[in-house]
Scaffold this active site. Structure first.
Site, PDB file in Angstrom:
ATOM      1  N   ARG A   5     -32.198   3.080 -42.372  1.00  0.00           N
ATOM      2  CA  ARG A   5     -31.843   4.487 -42.228  1.00  0.00           C
ATOM      3  C   ARG A   5     -30.369   4.673 -42.550  1.00  0.00           C
ATOM      4  O   ARG A   5     -29.534   3.821 -42.243  1.00  0.00           O
ATOM      5  CB  ARG A   5     -32.098   4.970 -40.799  1.00  0.00           C
ATOM      6  CG  ARG A   5     -33.502   5.430 -40.547  1.00  0.00           C
ATOM      7  CD  ARG A   5     -33.843   6.713 -41.326  1.00  0.00           C
ATOM      8  NE  ARG A   5     -35.214   7.124 -41.099  1.00  0.00           N
ATOM      9  CZ  ARG A   5     -36.248   6.777 -41.862  1.00  0.00           C
ATOM     10  NH1 ARG A   5     -36.089   6.019 -42.917  1.00  0.00           N
ATOM     11  NH2 ARG A   5     -37.456   7.235 -41.596  1.00  0.00           N
ATOM     12  N   HIS A   7     -33.565   7.020 -51.511  1.00  0.00           N
ATOM     13  CA  HIS A   7     -34.466   6.899 -50.359  1.00  0.00           C
ATOM     14  C   HIS A   7     -35.932   6.850 -50.810  1.00  0.00           C
ATOM     15  O   HIS A   7     -36.760   7.657 -50.380  1.00  0.00           O
ATOM     16  CB  HIS A   7     -34.245   8.043 -49.361  1.00  0.00           C
ATOM     17  CG  HIS A   7     -34.905   7.782 -48.032  1.00  0.00           C
ATOM     18  ND1 HIS A   7     -34.441   8.302 -46.847  1.00  0.00           N
ATOM     19  CD2 HIS A   7     -35.998   7.039 -47.691  1.00  0.00           C
ATOM     20  CE1 HIS A   7     -35.218   7.900 -45.853  1.00  0.00           C
ATOM     21  NE2 HIS A   7     -36.174   7.121 -46.346  1.00  0.00           N
TER      22      HIS A   7
HETATM   23  P1  NDP Z   1     -40.593  -1.683 -36.437  1.00  0.00           P
HETATM   24  O1  NDP Z   1     -40.485  -0.770 -35.279  1.00  0.00           O
HETATM   25  O2  NDP Z   1     -41.858  -2.432 -36.646  1.00  0.00           O
HETATM   26  O3  NDP Z   1     -39.395  -2.760 -36.368  1.00  0.00           O
HETATM   27  C1  NDP Z   1     -38.106  -2.412 -35.959  1.00  0.00           C
HETATM   28  C2  NDP Z   1     -37.301  -3.682 -35.751  1.00  0.00           C
HETATM   29  O4  NDP Z   1     -35.966  -3.321 -35.406  1.00  0.00           O
HETATM   30  C3  NDP Z   1     -37.838  -4.542 -34.604  1.00  0.00           C
HETATM   31  O5  NDP Z   1     -37.701  -5.913 -34.919  1.00  0.00           O
HETATM   32  C4  NDP Z   1     -36.901  -4.176 -33.446  1.00  0.00           C
HETATM   33  O6  NDP Z   1     -36.745  -5.186 -32.458  1.00  0.00           O
HETATM   34  C5  NDP Z   1     -35.600  -4.003 -34.205  1.00  0.00           C
HETATM   35  N1  NDP Z   1     -34.652  -3.213 -33.410  1.00  0.00           N
HETATM   36  C6  NDP Z   1     -34.764  -1.941 -32.978  1.00  0.00           C
HETATM   37  N2  NDP Z   1     -33.687  -1.583 -32.253  1.00  0.00           N
HETATM   38  C7  NDP Z   1     -32.880  -2.665 -32.232  1.00  0.00           C
HETATM   39  C8  NDP Z   1     -31.625  -2.940 -31.642  1.00  0.00           C
HETATM   40  N3  NDP Z   1     -30.974  -2.025 -30.896  1.00  0.00           N
HETATM   41  N4  NDP Z   1     -31.093  -4.180 -31.798  1.00  0.00           N
HETATM   42  C9  NDP Z   1     -31.740  -5.116 -32.522  1.00  0.00           C
HETATM   43  N5  NDP Z   1     -32.940  -4.923 -33.114  1.00  0.00           N
HETATM   44  C10 NDP Z   1     -33.501  -3.705 -32.971  1.00  0.00           C
HETATM   45  O7  NDP Z   1     -40.221  -0.810 -37.718  1.00  0.00           O
HETATM   46  P2  NDP Z   1     -40.684  -1.033 -39.253  1.00  0.00           P
HETATM   47  O8  NDP Z   1     -40.447  -2.448 -39.602  1.00  0.00           O
HETATM   48  O9  NDP Z   1     -42.010  -0.448 -39.484  1.00  0.00           O
HETATM   49  O10 NDP Z   1     -39.630  -0.084 -39.988  1.00  0.00           O
HETATM   50  C11 NDP Z   1     -38.244  -0.265 -39.826  1.00  0.00           C
HETATM   51  C12 NDP Z   1     -37.477   0.941 -40.334  1.00  0.00           C
HETATM   52  O11 NDP Z   1     -37.465   0.941 -41.749  1.00  0.00           O
HETATM   53  C13 NDP Z   1     -38.062   2.306 -39.970  1.00  0.00           C
HETATM   54  O12 NDP Z   1     -37.682   2.694 -38.672  1.00  0.00           O
HETATM   55  C14 NDP Z   1     -37.473   3.199 -41.015  1.00  0.00           C
HETATM   56  O13 NDP Z   1     -36.255   3.729 -40.536  1.00  0.00           O
HETATM   57  C15 NDP Z   1     -37.184   2.263 -42.185  1.00  0.00           C
HETATM   58  N6  NDP Z   1     -38.015   2.560 -43.357  1.00  0.00           N
HETATM   59  C16 NDP Z   1     -37.393   2.997 -44.499  1.00  0.00           C
HETATM   60  C17 NDP Z   1     -38.125   3.255 -45.627  1.00  0.00           C
HETATM   61  C18 NDP Z   1     -37.455   3.647 -46.896  1.00  0.00           C
HETATM   62  O14 NDP Z   1     -38.120   4.155 -47.795  1.00  0.00           O
HETATM   63  N7  NDP Z   1     -36.176   3.409 -47.038  1.00  0.00           N
HETATM   64  C19 NDP Z   1     -39.591   3.136 -45.653  1.00  0.00           C
HETATM   65  C20 NDP Z   1     -40.139   2.622 -44.413  1.00  0.00           C
HETATM   66  C21 NDP Z   1     -39.368   2.358 -43.311  1.00  0.00           C
HETATM   67  P3  NDP Z   1     -38.006  -5.658 -31.564  1.00  0.00           P
HETATM   68  O15 NDP Z   1     -38.858  -6.459 -32.510  1.00  0.00           O
HETATM   69  O16 NDP Z   1     -37.382  -6.479 -30.501  1.00  0.00           O
HETATM   70  O17 NDP Z   1     -38.690  -4.410 -31.079  1.00  0.00           O
HETATM   71  C1  OXD Z   2     -40.119   5.951 -43.722  1.00  0.00           C
HETATM   72  C2  OXD Z   2     -39.357   6.376 -44.912  1.00  0.00           C
HETATM   73  O1  OXD Z   2     -39.568   5.921 -42.629  1.00  0.00           O
HETATM   74  O2  OXD Z   2     -39.975   6.544 -45.982  1.00  0.00           O
HETATM   75  O3  OXD Z   2     -41.324   5.639 -43.883  1.00  0.00           O
HETATM   76  O4  OXD Z   2     -38.150   6.518 -44.822  1.00  0.00           O
END
Ligand code: NDP
Ligand code: OXD
Length: 317
Positions: free
Chosen positions: A232, A280
């Site tokens: 993000r 994005h």
């Molecule tokens: P998940 O919720 O499956 O994974 C999030 C990860 O981040 C987990 O490992 C979590 O830890 C970790 N995390 C969250 N908060 C913290 C913190 N404070 N400190 C350390 N680690 C933290 O999400 P996804 O993998 O499905 O997606 C991740 C992100 O990717 C989405 O939230 C979105 O913002 C972004 N995204 C962007 C896209 C794009 O087109 N650019 C497309 C899709 C997603 P834990 O395992 O311990 O819970």
């Molecule tokens: C998502 C994105 O969060 O596309 O899936 O950014």
């Protein structure tokens, strides 16, 4: 006849989502939110949304589930009037693999110095550079959730050393995962290519800043550190990334997300020779495929099964 489904999507793809829902499940009735026309909202039980207008969901008296048509729920949780019903986010193999494609592409671009060859080609320069083998390079993934875990597996297959950082401790085959603020130092000290896949929450906002980038490993096989942010935009501080590039804290960056999107034309990141900007679309969301995932969750609920991928509002993701 099942209760009508509201589709409230910010941007030009609202009609694409509507068409796909109608095609995939014609037995349901759909209402596409249109601020100009208004809509009868009383009967809505399911809302399928991406960046809906703040306050809209609070106006649905019978709402039972919110389906977020993306992985990240930060725009949704920013609405203080959000009703207290389950939020199901998008977790789908198609989205995961699109993110794998993006990150693997950019890890390789930096590792193999593709920007240098692009510049050389413009000048018709035939000159090879040495590049370490993947096995000499450490990629650190911040956020090893649904997407980060899949990326780690593919990078390992190519031969990279992969380490991870998450909020809670976890074990992953062949990947050392550091956890929490206490694990961050060790994680950064070994990371040459930092891949950021965290959600935007209270705890992660602005985490990719100059002090953090300075803590990356600069004397590794690549002779410098690199940043890839496909999580993000609000995780990163744009001015700090530029400062990190100027000071050599990072040698290059691939940025798919920005604190302000679209990235304003005057933002200097656009023109920086060592920055790759993408709009994005790392996940390149595909409505025809993702609609299937939403409908599957609706059917689960209607069969009395628990919903999957429900957001934990206290954690913020
Ligand atoms: P998940 O919720 O499956 O994974 C999030 C990860 O981040 C987990 O490992 C979590 O830890 C970790 N995390 C969250 N908060 C913290 C913190 N404070 N400190 C350390 N680690 C933290 O999400 P996804 O993998 O499905 O997606 C991740 C992100 O990717 C989405 O939230 C979105 O913002 C972004 N995204 C962007 C896209 C794009 O087109 N650019 C497309 C899709 C997603 P834990 O395992 O311990 O819970
Ligand atoms: C998502 C994105 O969060 O596309 O899936 O950014």
């Amino acid at each position: 006849m099942p209760s009508p489904v509201l589709i409230a999507v910010d941007g030009p793809t609202a009609s694409v989502w509507h068409d796909e829902f109608r095609r995939a499940a014609p037995e349901r009735e759909y209402r596409v939110w249109n601020a100009a026309q208004g809509e009868a909202l009383d009967e809505i039980v399911y809302a399928c949304v991406w960046r809906p207008p703040a306050g809209l969901l609070a106006r649905l008296p019978r709402l039972q589930v919110i389906f977020n048509l993306a992985a990240g729920v930060d725009p949704l949780l920013a609405d203080p009037t959000l009703p207290d019903v389950p939020i199901v986010r998008t977790v789908h193999p198609n989205l995961t693999m699109r993110m794998v494609e993006y990150v693997v592409l950019h890890v390789l671009m930096h590792h193999r110095g593709q920007r240098t060859y692009d510049a050389q080609q413009r000048d018709r320069v035939w000159h090879g550079h040495e590049h370490p083998a993947a096995s000499e390079v450490t990629v650190g993934i911040m956020g090893v959730g649904a997407i980060g875990t899949a990326i780690a597996a593919v990078l390992r297959q190519i031969g990279y050393n992969v380490i991870g950082w998450s909020r809670t401790p976890k074990t992953m085959p062949g990947v050392e995962v550091h956890a929490g603020p206490g694990g961050l130092d060790a994680f950064l000290a070994h990371t040459e290519i930092l891949v950021c896949l965290l959600p935007h929450t209270r705890d992660t906002e602005g985490i990719v800043n100059l002090p953090l980038l300075r803590r990356l490993k600069h004397d590794g096989a690549l002779g410098g550190a690199y940043l890839i942010n496909a999580g993000r935009g609000k995780l990163q501080v744009d001015a700090d990334i530029l400062a990190a590039l100027d000071q050599g804290a990072i040698a290059g960056a691939s940025l798919d997300v920005f604190p302000v999107e679209p990235l304003p034309p005057e933002n200097p990141l656009w023109g920086h020779p060592n920055v790759i900007v993408t709009p994005h679309n790392a996940g390149d969301l595909s409505p025809p495929v993702l609609v299937q995932g939403v409908l599957q969750q609706m059917r689960r609920r209607e069969q009395g099964l628990p919903l999957e991928h429900v957001v934990d509002r206290t954690r913020g993701y």
